[in-house]
Enzyme design. Structure first.
Site, PDB file in Angstrom:
ATOM      1  N   ASP A 191       0.854  -1.230  -0.008  1.00  0.00           N
ATOM      2  CA  ASP A 191      -0.051   0.005   0.017  1.00  0.00           C
ATOM      3  C   ASP A 191       0.957   1.257  -0.014  1.00  0.00           C
ATOM      4  OD1 ASP A 191      -2.239  -1.586  -0.152  1.00  0.00           O
ATOM      5  OD2 ASP A 191      -3.189  -0.468   1.730  1.00  0.00           O
ATOM      6  N   ASN A 222      -2.882  -4.555  -1.323  1.00  0.00           N
ATOM      7  CA  ASN A 222      -4.341  -4.480  -1.890  1.00  0.00           C
ATOM      8  C   ASN A 222      -4.327  -3.469  -2.998  1.00  0.00           C
ATOM      9  OD1 ASN A 222      -4.690  -3.196   0.376  1.00  0.00           O
ATOM     10  ND2 ASN A 222      -6.929  -2.989  -0.300  1.00  0.00           N
ATOM     11  N   HIS A 223      -3.630  -2.338  -2.796  1.00  0.00           N
ATOM     12  CA  HIS A 223      -4.014  -1.053  -3.472  1.00  0.00           C
ATOM     13  C   HIS A 223      -3.000  -1.077  -4.662  1.00  0.00           C
ATOM     14  CE1 HIS A 223      -6.712   1.969  -1.927  1.00  0.00           C
ATOM     15  NE2 HIS A 223      -6.541   1.050  -0.737  1.00  0.00           N
TER      16      HIS A 223
END
Length: 525
Positions: free
Chosen positions: A127, A159-160
């Site tokens: 992230d 997850n980004h």
């Protein structure tokens, strides 16, 4: 005798030199960002080694590099990442860092607290981008460090780091504004190469999110095919998206995994699930990021067999989104001793929400004056004048209809004037609300309803537009828990444009019947 020569006029003084760049700024202490973009000769030495201090000093001033240099940095870093295993193995001493989220100036503070990368081993848990407005600076700086210190600085995927979220949030837009879509696409290719997990000192599993019902051993992670966009479900998704249950350590349910209602995908895992995984893999603890923490970290319930915290969350973005008012932390592990170092946020340059330019920002001020003039022009004609003009050309019915049409136009322009007036008078509130919504859009009807509607924007209207739930602009967020609650809607996986959104929840029976999903023997090990 010669006549005296007339006195010559003195030559005019030379024009004053132009003021230095940025001298006309309102805040004189804030230097103007450099317009010069660093070239290859400035960023790389004769041997092709990056000059990290030159790049750092330039980025801190909000400077940029030539697009080809940005692409070179991203691609060279990606080449190193591709050669690493899906689960890397790292040794202590090491400093473990959590989410950064585009907070470049806080990243500089992190290295002050954690130590210089030249002589400190680092592991980042993902992230690096989105939400903050300096994401590309974070990527360029971290990738240069990876090029310089490939065996002592390690980067995992969050997850980004994917196309789906960076398109929905701010990173793609930032790349296009500061550089180009080519740079964005290069970043996406590089993100596909990031490892998914790290085994620290043969004692700790380090990952961005957490466990998966489809991952029972470390070899299950090693076998994953990571070189792709993360899917909406499956073990790769779970490593990036899963969270500990909200009642972790005090569960009433016996289910090890349950649907993650906060994220809208993946799972909650509970204390017994973590303890079982640790025991089966002879590990001490799981170190992860993915969730903002008021103190910058959280130690969960200790394992009954080892007496060590079964789970540790670390978060390294202080005052997240400029509203959380949280501390950040890094975890230093050395000689079997774990220390947490906290730090506060650093000042950073201001960007208008969603990278808005000053002309767009000033539109409400101009629009209010234009519509005000239109209303005044149309209001000159009285009802008697309208009826008199109508009697000369139309019958009474036509005159009444024409009068009503003009009245409707005046009302419409008046409504538009009210919208622009609200935008001008409540510009700070509007920008705050827009800046906290991932789409950058206000809930429908907020402006048309006037100032009162804006100030009391309802939970339902804001949820419908994916804005922060229950946010009311005049209301000052006073606590970390309040900010986290309001931002909860933005923690969900966004809807997918190219397909029907998967709920993200497969029953455990379905999961076990698709054991091969997301795995493959052809990936890097």
């Amino acid at each position: 005798m010669a006549a005296p020569e007339p006195a010559r006029a003195a030559p005019p003084p030379p024009p004053p030199p132009p003021p230095p760049l940025g001298a006309d700024r309102v805040v004189k202490a804030v230097p103007f960002p450099p317009t010069h973009r660093l070239t290859s000769e400035e960023v790389f030495d004769m041997d092709g080694i990056p000059r990290v201090d030159v790049l750092k000093n330039h980025l801190v001033k909000e400077g940029r590099v030539d697009e080809e240099i940005a692409l070179r940095i991203i691609n060279e870093g990606a080449a190193i990442l591709r050669r690493e295993k899906t689960m890397i193995e790292v040794e202590a001493p090491i400093t473990v860092c959590g989410d950064i989220h585009g907070q470049f100036f806080d990243l500089m503070k992190l290295f002050e607290v954690g130590g210089s990368p030249a002589n400190t081993r680092y592991l980042f848990l993902g992230d690096y981008v989105d939400r903050g407005y300096f994401s590309i600076e974070c990527v360029l700086y971290l990738w240069v460090l990876k090029i310089l210190y490939p065996s002592t600085l390690f980067l995992l995927r969050g997850n980004h780091e994917c196309r789906h979220l960076t398109e929905y949030f701010t990173f793609k837009q930032e790349c296009k504004i500061k550089y180009s879509e080519r740079v964005y696409e290069a970043c996406m290719e590089a993100f596909d190469s990031l490892p998914l997990a790290a085994l620290l000192n043969q004692q700790f599993l380090c990952v961005h999110g957490g466990l998966s019902p489809e991952i029972h051993t470390l070899d299950d992670i090693r076998r994953l095919d990571r070189f792709k966009e993360p899917p909406a479900f499956g073990p790769m998704c779970d490593l990036l998206w899963s969270d500990p249950s909200e009642d972790f350590g005090n569960e009433k349910s016996q289910e090890h995994f349950s649907h993650n209602t906060v994220r809208g995908c993946s799972y909650f895992y509970n204390y017994p699930a973590v303890c079982e995984f640790l025991q089966n893999n002879n590990l001490l603890s799981i170190i992860r990021a993915h969730e903002a923490q008021d103190a910058g970290y959280r130690m969960y319930r200790k394992s009954q067999t080892t007496g060590f915290p079964s789970l540790i969350t670390i978060f390294s973005a202080p005052n997240y989104l400029d509203v959380y008012n949280n501390k950040a932390a890094v975890l230093k592990y050395e000689n079997n001793v774990m220390n947490i170092r906290q730090f506060n946020c650093s000042p950073h340059p201001y960007w208008l929400p969603n990278f808005m330019d000053v002309f767009t920002w000033s539109l409400p001020f101009v629009g209010e004056k234009v519509t005000e003039m239109l209303v005044n022009v149309l209001s000159i004609c009285s009802d008697d004048e309208l009826m008199t003009e109508g009697e000369d050309q139309f019958d009474v019915g036509s005159a009444a209809a024409r009068k009503e049409i003009i009245r409707n136009k005046i009302r419409a322009i008046g409504k538009m004037a009210r919208v622009f007036s609200v935008l001008r008078e409540e510009s700070e509130s509007v920008l705050t609300l827009k800046g906290l919504t991932p789409t950058g859009m206000l809930p429908s009807g907020v402006l048309a309803g006037g100032r009162q509607t804006l100030q009391s924007a309802t939970v339902e209207a804001i949820e419908a537009e994916k804005a922060i739930r229950g946010f009311s602009p005049p209301h000052r967020i006073c606590s970390f828990e309040e900010a986290k609650g309001l931002d909860r809607i933005n923690e969900r996986m966004p809807p997918r444009k190219d397909a029907v959104q998967q709920d993200g929840f497969n029953s455990l029976n379905t999961a076990h019947t698709t054991e091969n999903h997301g795995t493959g023997n052809h990936s890097a090990q």
